[in-house]
Design a protein around this motif. Structure first.
Motif, PDB file in Angstrom:
ATOM      1  N   CYS A 222       0.965  -1.168  -0.056  1.00  0.00           N
ATOM      2  CA  CYS A 222      -0.038  -0.125   0.118  1.00  0.00           C
ATOM      3  C   CYS A 222       0.963   1.263   0.108  1.00  0.00           C
ATOM      4  O   CYS A 222       1.627   1.513   0.922  1.00  0.00           O
ATOM      5  N   CYS A 225      -0.008   3.726   3.032  1.00  0.00           N
ATOM      6  CA  CYS A 225       0.397   3.610   4.590  1.00  0.00           C
ATOM      7  C   CYS A 225       1.633   2.869   4.610  1.00  0.00           C
ATOM      8  O   CYS A 225       1.794   2.627   5.895  1.00  0.00           O
ATOM      9  N   CYS A 392      -6.705  -2.099   0.734  1.00  0.00           N
ATOM     10  CA  CYS A 392      -6.033  -2.293   1.816  1.00  0.00           C
ATOM     11  C   CYS A 392      -6.546  -2.478   3.061  1.00  0.00           C
ATOM     12  O   CYS A 392      -7.673  -1.644   3.274  1.00  0.00           O
ATOM     13  N   ARG A 394      -5.576  -1.666   6.108  1.00  0.00           N
ATOM     14  CA  ARG A 394      -5.059  -0.724   7.094  1.00  0.00           C
ATOM     15  C   ARG A 394      -5.449   0.550   6.838  1.00  0.00           C
ATOM     16  O   ARG A 394      -5.433   1.573   7.686  1.00  0.00           O
ATOM     17  N   CYS A 395      -5.866   0.963   5.512  1.00  0.00           N
ATOM     18  CA  CYS A 395      -6.238   2.332   5.346  1.00  0.00           C
ATOM     19  C   CYS A 395      -7.510   2.325   4.144  1.00  0.00           C
ATOM     20  O   CYS A 395      -7.701   0.940   3.628  1.00  0.00           O
TER      21      CYS A 395
HETATM   22 ZN    ZN Z   1      -3.018   1.349   3.256  1.00  0.00          ZN
END
Ligand code: ZN
Length: 585
Positions: A222, A225, A392, A394-395
């Motif tokens: 990604c 992030c 993603c 995480r984001c």
């Molecule tokens: Zn991410």
């Protein structure tokens, strides 16, 4: 060293099988030669690089308090039998004259744990980290890329032993620093990615991946992030499910003679694999599970196991498939499946309508199947191998892919090996406890390839100074010219006296040959004693930038020493910048 005495058999033609840049360059430059598939000789230049990589490794490991040992290359079968690894395909097995079984060591968790269980008894002796640099053997199915994936290879393997999990975290961070600094000093800037633990086992672990088009591994990244993970591990983010507003079509069983694979079914029914759902029958212990993924996707077995809360899953055997689907392999589907089977599905399937599934009848598929109307799914989740464009986890960004070559892998093993092997210590409360372990591996001979794979140009290798076969090459262009000869010899001797690793190319060869060989070999600093020597000057060149400067012979040694100091300083600056693990802090 004088080039006339140096054994470096260069090649003009490279064997066609050498496809990777580094493999071609190492063969051409006379660094390595092939003995058998995945088994190589390291000639003087190649072995000099190996020894310099090892020197960096030792400095960084010692700086973190690890202690060097050397374990045997031949390991008795009993040790691998204790942990169930004796039957792995990669073992090179051998027998002694008394018919006892051994194998060439392929990794040494068992051997080092055996040392510790014999001789370490008290918490007072912890923490401890033991490492070795050693040749190992793995009977790889597909050796490749010269020393990239060899069957005999040189590896650093380190093992930490701790009293508590917090201590393991500290030991792991130290190894993270040692590995990151080592790679930086060797001219590598690998991505650190989350990975599956594979045959070693254990929990948290990270791989160091050199990004290169020739790399074997796919890494999901990604860019927003910084999340990075091996394709075997990469999580896919959850997004709201968009149900299409198509009308539900009637479920229909259609004949699909001999169409078992996705390709056969899609071409027979003239539907895109995106309109098809694969039904994969697995066993998780005694439970039979049907896992559904879209037709163009791959199931990730580790994710399936994790969803089911088991260590591993295995594909169901043909008898089980026949029992639960009443059909041959290749026609399983969720509609009318035996009630004992648990049906789980990838999230992506949740948004699909009117799709194709196996008919649970040989030579038949259903078209227009729909969840809720035709069958129920007991759980949705992230079940497939991530690919480019996936969300993603995480984001809110999406993932991209790069190719990577693994050069290091660090693991928190925990008590996996110490419990299996009964290796424990007495804690301060008088209790016997298993050691909490970590293991840390780095491919030294693979780095011999990885470094030029990403540090080269059309003329050859561009070695970072810490691991270059020579720091400086002094090229004497015309050995018959007295001024050139005097200049070259003087600089060669002065640099040697200053402790510089220098090669004097005084061979009776044309200048073009010497320049070509010097560029191919890739020493970072070149000093040319040519026509300018008559005017009291030499030319100093940097291999990396091809910059040239004319310097008076009297100043040349000091100038080269200053260049050398700067190159080492740059590499140290890079090492300092990467020594802390950003993913864990
Ligand atoms: Zn991410």
């Amino acid at each position: 060293m004088r080039a006339s005495q140096l054994f470096f058999p260069t090649l003009r033609e490279v064997p066609a099988e050498a496809e990777m840049i580094s493999h071609r360059l190492l063969l051409r430059g006379g660094f390595i030669r092939k003995v058998a598939a995945g088994i190589y000789d390291y000639l003087p230049l190649g072995y000099k690089v190996i020894k310099k990589i090892e020197k960096v490794v030792r400095e960084e490991m010692d700086a973190q308090g690890a202690q060097e040992i050397l374990m045997p290359a031949i390991v008795p079968a009993e040790l691998y039998q204790e942990t169930g690894r004796w039957n792995l395909d990669v073992l090179f097995r051998l027998k002694d004259r008394n018919d006892r079984d051994y194998s060439i060591g392929f990794t040494h968790e068992e051997v080092v744990t055996d040392i510790i269980r014999r001789d370490l008894r008290s918490y007072r002796q912890l923490p401890l980290n033991l490492y070795q640099i050693q040749s190992k053997g793995r009977d790889e199915a597909r050796p490749r890329g010269g020393t990239v994936r060899g069957r005999e290879f040189i590896m650093l393997d380190a093992y930490s032993f701790d009293r508590t999990w917090d201590d393991l975290d500290r030991a792991y961070d130290k190894m993270y620093a040692a590995f990151s600094r080592t790679f930086a000093r060797c001219g590598l800037a690998p991505l650190v990615v989350e990975a599956e633990s594979g045959a070693i086992g254990g929990k948290e672990n990270q791989e160091y991946m050199v990004v290169a088009d020739s790399g074997e591994d796919i890494i999901l990244v990604c860019e927003k992030c910084g999340y990075a993970a091996n394709a075997e591990k990469a999580e896919i983010g959850e997004r709201p499910v968009k149900k299409s507003d198509d009308e539900l079509q009637p479920l229909e069983l259609v004949d699909t003679p001999n169409a078992r694979t996705i390709e056969q079914v899609t071409s027979f029914l003239k539907r895109s694999p995106k309109k098809l759902v694969k039904t994969l029958i697995y066993k998780a212990g005694e439970q039979v599970v049907a896992a559904l993924v879209r037709g163009d996707r791959d199931l990730n077995e580790a994710k399936l196991a994790s969803m089911l809360g088991v260590k591993s899953v295995e594909m169901a055997d043909p008898e089980t498939i026949l029992r639960v689907t009443k059909a041959d392999v290749g026609f399983a589907g969720p509609v009318g499946l035996d009630k004992s089977v648990k049906i789980v599905a990838d999230r992506e399937v949740q948004g699909m309508m009117n799709f194709v599934v196996g008919g649970n009848k040989t030579d038949a598929h259903y078209i227009n199947a729909n969840i809720g109307r035709d069958f129920e799914v007991s759980e949705f989740g992230d079940l497939r191998v991530a690919s480019k464009g996936d969300p993603c986890a995480r984001c809110e960004n999406t993932l991209t892919t790069v190719r990577g070559m693994e050069v290091g892998h660090i693991f928190k093993l925990g008590t996996l090996y110490s419990e299996k092997m009964g290796a424990g210590f007495l804690d301060d409360d008088g209790q016997e406890k298993p050691f909490i372990m970590g293991c840390y591996g780095m491919g030294v001979s693979r780095m011999l390839a990885a470094i030029p794979e990403v540090n080269s140009d059309q003329d050859g290798m561009v070695w970072p100074i810490s691991v270059a076969p020579f720091e400086v090459v002094v090229i004497l262009l015309n050995p018959d010219d007295e001024a050139q000869c005097n200049a070259a010899t003087r600089l060669y001797e002065e640099l040697q006296q200053q402790g510089v690793d220098v090669l004097l190319d005084e061979r009776d060869e044309r200048p073009g040959v010497k320049f070509k060989d010097t560029d191919l070999m890739g020493a970072p600093i070149q000093v040319v004693a040519g026509r300018l020597a008559g005017e009291g000057k030499v030319e100093v060149r940097l291999r990396s930038t091809k910059s040239k400067e004319e310097i008076s012979i009297d100043d040349a040694t000091a100038h080269v020493l200053e260049l050398r100091r700067k190159l080492y300083q740059e590499s140290e600056d890079k090492a300092q910048a990467v020594a802390v693990n950003p993913q864990l802090h």
